[in-house]
Design an enzyme around this catalytic site. Structure first.
Site, PDB file in Angstrom:
ATOM      1  CE  LYS A  52      -3.622  -2.709   2.165  1.00  0.00           C
ATOM      2  NZ  LYS A  52      -4.379  -3.107   3.361  1.00  0.00           N
ATOM      3  CD  GLN A  96      -3.309  -4.537   6.695  1.00  0.00           C
ATOM      4  OE1 GLN A  96      -3.546  -3.461   6.152  1.00  0.00           O
ATOM      5  NE2 GLN A  96      -3.526  -5.682   6.090  1.00  0.00           N
ATOM      6  CG  ASP A 119      -9.859  -1.050   4.973  1.00  0.00           C
ATOM      7  OD1 ASP A 119      -9.297  -1.413   3.925  1.00  0.00           O
ATOM      8  OD2 ASP A 119      -9.464  -1.327   6.109  1.00  0.00           O
TER       9      ASP A 119
HETATM   10  N1  GUN Z   1      -6.287  -7.347   6.433  1.00  0.00           N
HETATM   11  C1  GUN Z   1      -6.385  -8.074   5.300  1.00  0.00           C
HETATM   12  N2  GUN Z   1      -6.994  -7.364   4.337  1.00  0.00           N
HETATM   13  C2  GUN Z   1      -7.297  -6.162   4.882  1.00  0.00           C
HETATM   14  C3  GUN Z   1      -7.931  -5.015   4.370  1.00  0.00           C
HETATM   15  O1  GUN Z   1      -8.363  -4.946   3.222  1.00  0.00           O
HETATM   16  N3  GUN Z   1      -8.052  -3.976   5.245  1.00  0.00           N
HETATM   17  C4  GUN Z   1      -7.615  -4.032   6.523  1.00  0.00           C
HETATM   18  N4  GUN Z   1      -7.800  -2.955   7.302  1.00  0.00           N
HETATM   19  N5  GUN Z   1      -7.018  -5.099   7.022  1.00  0.00           N
HETATM   20  C5  GUN Z   1      -6.863  -6.155   6.199  1.00  0.00           C
END
Ligand code: GUN
Length: 287
Positions: A52, A96, A119
């Site tokens: 990211k 996350q 998200d």
């Molecule tokens: N953990 C795995 N995929 C994601 C996601 O798309 N967003 C978040 N916040 N945590 C994750």
């Protein structure tokens, strides 16, 4: 011939546009800034967050990583989250997942400022999806899958879409999104009897369960020219593989996503789109 639905060509064709939008927002006085809270050292999470960050760098968006220790107290965690939620320079944020045990009772996705919910997991955001309103943030993996299909001229309307997996991150929001796009949706899960009977009748099969090589040739109906989308990212004998046994299934389908290089990068791309949307909105509201 089977079409391989890779993310790279789509992202390459769209990234200049994102970069320009990012630049324009900066010139208008609010550059996109993504803040990510990462608690602990979960290997997969560290890797996802790094991807990211890289994408933010590519389009010229600011990225802030708030790394917190595995043992952090609930009070300190909430204070950090509160800071990010209220920091006017932050235009998108999330925690996350997963988080360590002492925080797992918290409904973390509901603690995110809905204006910065890139998200797309806050119930206020999901509510729009529930109502078929598609102009708010859309959860990143479902959004990335739809972009991947649309960019490959694969029609969704009227199709039988069979989704395997009912997670809050992928399966459930994807089922809402596909319904909003006029697909007929079947949502299969661990208690579904004979999943194969459902996938055999599908036009589009989407697997999001995290079981390596779950989808074998007997799930596929070669006469239907099916499209297979693999959301899985699993480790098998040291290799990253999807939920689909790609080599065994590939030639039985009309189109299939690779792992890695399919849904994964599209998810991060969607996150960037959501980040630009949140920044545009905050900017407009401030005027
Ligand atoms: N953990 C795995 N995929 C994601 C996601 O798309 N967003 C978040 N916040 N945590 C994750």
């Amino acid at each position: 011939m089977t079409k391989i639905l890779d993310a790279k060509s789509i992202i390459e064709s769209k990234i200049d546009n994102l970069t320009q939008t990012c630049q324009l927002l900066k010139e208008q006085g609010l550059g996109p800034k993504l803040s990510v809270i990462l608690v602990g050292e979960n290997q997969a999470s560290v890797l996802y967050v790094r991807n990211k960050e890289r994408f933010c760098d590519r389009i010229g968006a600011e990225f802030e990583l708030i790394k917190l220790p595995e043992s952090i107290s609930e009070k300190e965690f909430l204070s950090q989250l509160n800071r990010v939620n209220n920091d006017d320079s932050v235009t998108g944020c999330f925690v996350q997942l997963p988080v360590p045990k002492q925080l797992s009772h918290l409904d973390i996705t509901q603690l995110i400022n809905p204006e910065k919910d890139v998200d797309g997991f806050h119930l206020q955001t999901i509510n729009d999806l529930y109502l078929n309103k598609l102009d708010n943030f859309i959860p990143c993996t479902p959004k990335g899958i739809v972009t991947l299909l649309q960019e490959n001229q694969i029609t969704i309307e009227g199709k039988n879409v069979v989704i395997i997996g009912r997670s809050h991150i992928v399966g459930k929001p994807l089922s809402l999104l596909m319904q909003a796009l006029n697909a007929t949706v079947t949502l299969c899960h661990s208690k579904t009897k004979n999943i194969k009977e459902h996938t055999q009748l599908a036009d589009i099969i989407i697997s999001a369960v995290g079981i390596p090589h779950l989808i074998t040739p007997d799930y596929i109906n070669p006469t239907r020219k099916q499209v297979v989308i693999d959301v899985g990212m699993n480790k098998l004998a040291g290799k990253t593989v999807g939920d689909v046994d790609f080599e065994a299934v590939k030639d039985l389908t009309s189109a299939i996503t690779p792992v890695p290089g399919g849904v994964g990068p599209m998810t991060v791309f969607s996150l960037m789109q959501n980040l630009l949307l949140s920044t545009e909105r905050i900017l407009k509201r401030g005027k």
